[in-house]
Write an enzyme that holds these catalytic residues in place. Structure first.
Site, PDB file in Angstrom:
ATOM      1  N   SER A   1      -0.752  -2.389   6.861  1.00 42.61           N
ATOM      2  CA  SER A   1       0.109  -1.276   6.489  1.00 42.61           C
ATOM      3  C   SER A   1       1.470  -1.446   7.183  1.00 42.61           C
ATOM      4  CB  SER A   1      -0.568   0.050   6.852  1.00 42.61           C
ATOM      5  OG  SER A   1       0.087   1.149   6.275  1.00 42.61           O
TER       6      SER A   1
ATOM      7  N   ASP B   1      -6.849   0.589  -2.906  1.00 42.10           N
ATOM      8  CA  ASP B   1      -5.650   1.150  -2.266  1.00 42.10           C
ATOM      9  C   ASP B   1      -4.736   1.769  -3.315  1.00 42.10           C
ATOM     10  OD1 ASP B   1      -3.424   1.690  -0.663  1.00 42.10           O
ATOM     11  OD2 ASP B   1      -3.611  -0.189   0.450  1.00 42.10           O
TER      12      ASP B   1
ATOM     13  N   HIS C   1      -6.807   2.973   1.063  1.00 47.16           N
ATOM     14  CA  HIS C   1      -5.900   2.253   1.954  1.00 47.16           C
ATOM     15  C   HIS C   1      -6.485   2.033   3.346  1.00 47.16           C
ATOM     16  CE1 HIS C   1      -2.067   0.874   3.563  1.00 47.16           C
ATOM     17  NE2 HIS C   1      -2.098   1.814   4.497  1.00 47.16           N
ATOM     18  N   ASP C   2      -7.177   3.021   3.887  1.00 46.37           N
ATOM     19  CA  ASP C   2      -7.738   2.902   5.227  1.00 46.37           C
ATOM     20  C   ASP C   2      -8.785   1.805   5.346  1.00 46.37           C
ATOM     21  OD1 ASP C   2      -6.159   4.755   6.451  1.00 46.37           O
ATOM     22  OD2 ASP C   2      -7.667   6.338   6.556  1.00 46.37           O
TER      23      ASP C   2
END
Length: 391
Positions: A173, A341, A371-372
């Site tokens: 990220s 994501d 996303h995590d």
């Protein structure tokens, strides 16, 4: 010596972990692993033309720097992360222990691992809550800091540690954007680079999500233009910003499967006598929890400063086309994306991989969480990391 500060901007005389001033490279191994250290790097000229005086960076290290400083690995944290990648002398868990630690892919028994708090942060580096030259917190006066500015600051820290080039730089990220900027800005100083769950630049949609978050903070009645230190803090605005962000960090399938349309325990959203007394759905309670949790550990101005740094992410700025911008990079690259994501789409990572010298393969992390997944499922890259980067 400027030291760490709390969210409120007051000096933190007893940090969560032990803290010491940075030591020369020859003494680096004497500092207990996972200990917060602080280094003055001097005045820093920013991309905006403003000079930020007397900059301090907070950082942690694990392992021992070898004689020729060839085993140094830089792990960059994400937006609200800190420098505690993995546990060291203490038993406090780190946020990427699947990746780094004794016996992990980034084996701290073999590599000298460094993690640096981003400039503008609130975990030891100069940021809005730290004292300006006049002794008052920077607050609204803190300048815009870009990812290139943070990379320049980190290069000075590497110099101070005696690290001419990194064995590897990696992150996910925001951390991945920082790693990419390192490889392009200082190509001779990065031998390997892992860019996970981020593209070559922040898109209009990502900037739009970010603006909603920063505006949530700025419109909090307690924000006071950014000069709230010593008074009520913009906690509601920061918590709302986190709610907005967290929706983008998780997938629709994750939220549906985990919460569905269920009410929160005895609360009944459809049985209220008034809108003001309405109960919550479980997903609302979850977002409330995430917002309140961040408020307890993060500074609202730092959230804005780092978010705007991520908004500035554009490896092509002033460098030409994407291929031309990436051409100077000489590192061996690993590029990865999370299949679910919805913040940084895999297509952005694919475009980055195709434009990089050598066109490295795009690795896909399979994770329904969204996303995590770059944090929770980093173990899926263990094979590639062990066989290539850290053989």
């Amino acid at each position: 010596m400027t030291i760490a500060v709390t969210r409120s901007g007051e000096p933190e005389t007893k940090p969560t972990r032990n803290s010491v001033s940075a030591r020369p490279a020859a003494q680096a191994a004497r500092v207990p692993d996972g200990t917060v250290q602080y280094l003055r790097i001097g005045d820093l000229q920013l991309e905006s033309g403003v000079q930020l005086p007397d900059v301090v960076l907070g950082f942690e290290t694990w392992g021992t720097l070898n004689a020729d400083a060839s085993n140094a690995v830089l792990i960059e944290h994400a937006l609200t992360g800190d420098t505690h990648v993995t546990r060291g002398a203490s038993e406090e868990p780190g946020w990427w222990e699947q990746l780094a630690g004794p016996g992990a892919p980034v084996d701290t028994d073999k590599y000298f691992v460094v993690s640096i708090n981003i400039l503008g942060g609130c975990y030891g580096s100069t940021g809005p809550s730290t004292p300006a030259p006049d002794g008052r917190p920077w607050g609204s006066r803190f300048p815009l800091v870009t990812l290139r500015d943070t990379t320049s600051a980190e290069a000075r820290l590497a110099d101070a540690l005696g690290i001419d080039s990194w064995y590897a730089v990696l992150g996910g990220s925001l951390g991945g954007a920082r790693a990419l900027e390192w490889a392009v800005t200082y190509p001779s100083r990065v031998r390997r680079c892992a860019v996970i769950s981020v593209g070559a630049s922040s898109t209009a949609e990502q900037i739009a999500f970010a603006q909603a978050q920063t505006l949530a903070i700025r419109q909090d009645p307690n924000f006071n233009g950014g000069d709230y230190y010593g008074g009520p803090e913009p906690e509601a605005g920061l918590a709302l910003a986190r709610r907005i962000a967290h929706i983008t960090y998780r997938s629709a399938a994750e939220l549906d499967g985990r919460f569905g349309r269920n009410a929160q325990e005895s609360e009944a959203p459809l049985e209220a006598g008034s809108l003001a007394g309405r109960g919550r759905y479980q997903v609302e309670s979850y977002l409330d929890h995430q917002g309140n949790k961040l408020v307890r550990r993060f500074d609202a101005n730092s959230y804005i400063a780092i978010t705007e740094a991520l908004m500035s992410h554009d490896v092509c700025r002033g460098r030409g086309s994407l291929r031309d911008s990436l051409a100077p990079a000489t590192a061996e690259f690993l590029v990865a994306a999370v299949d679910s994501d919805r913040l940084y789409f895999p297509a952005q990572s694919r475009a980055l991989a195709e434009a990089l010298p050598g066109g490295p393969e795009l690795h896909i992390i399979e994770a329904p969480i969204g996303h995590d997944g770059f944090l929770t499922e980093i173990g899926q890259l263990s094979g590639q990391l062990r066989s290539n980067f850290f053989a």
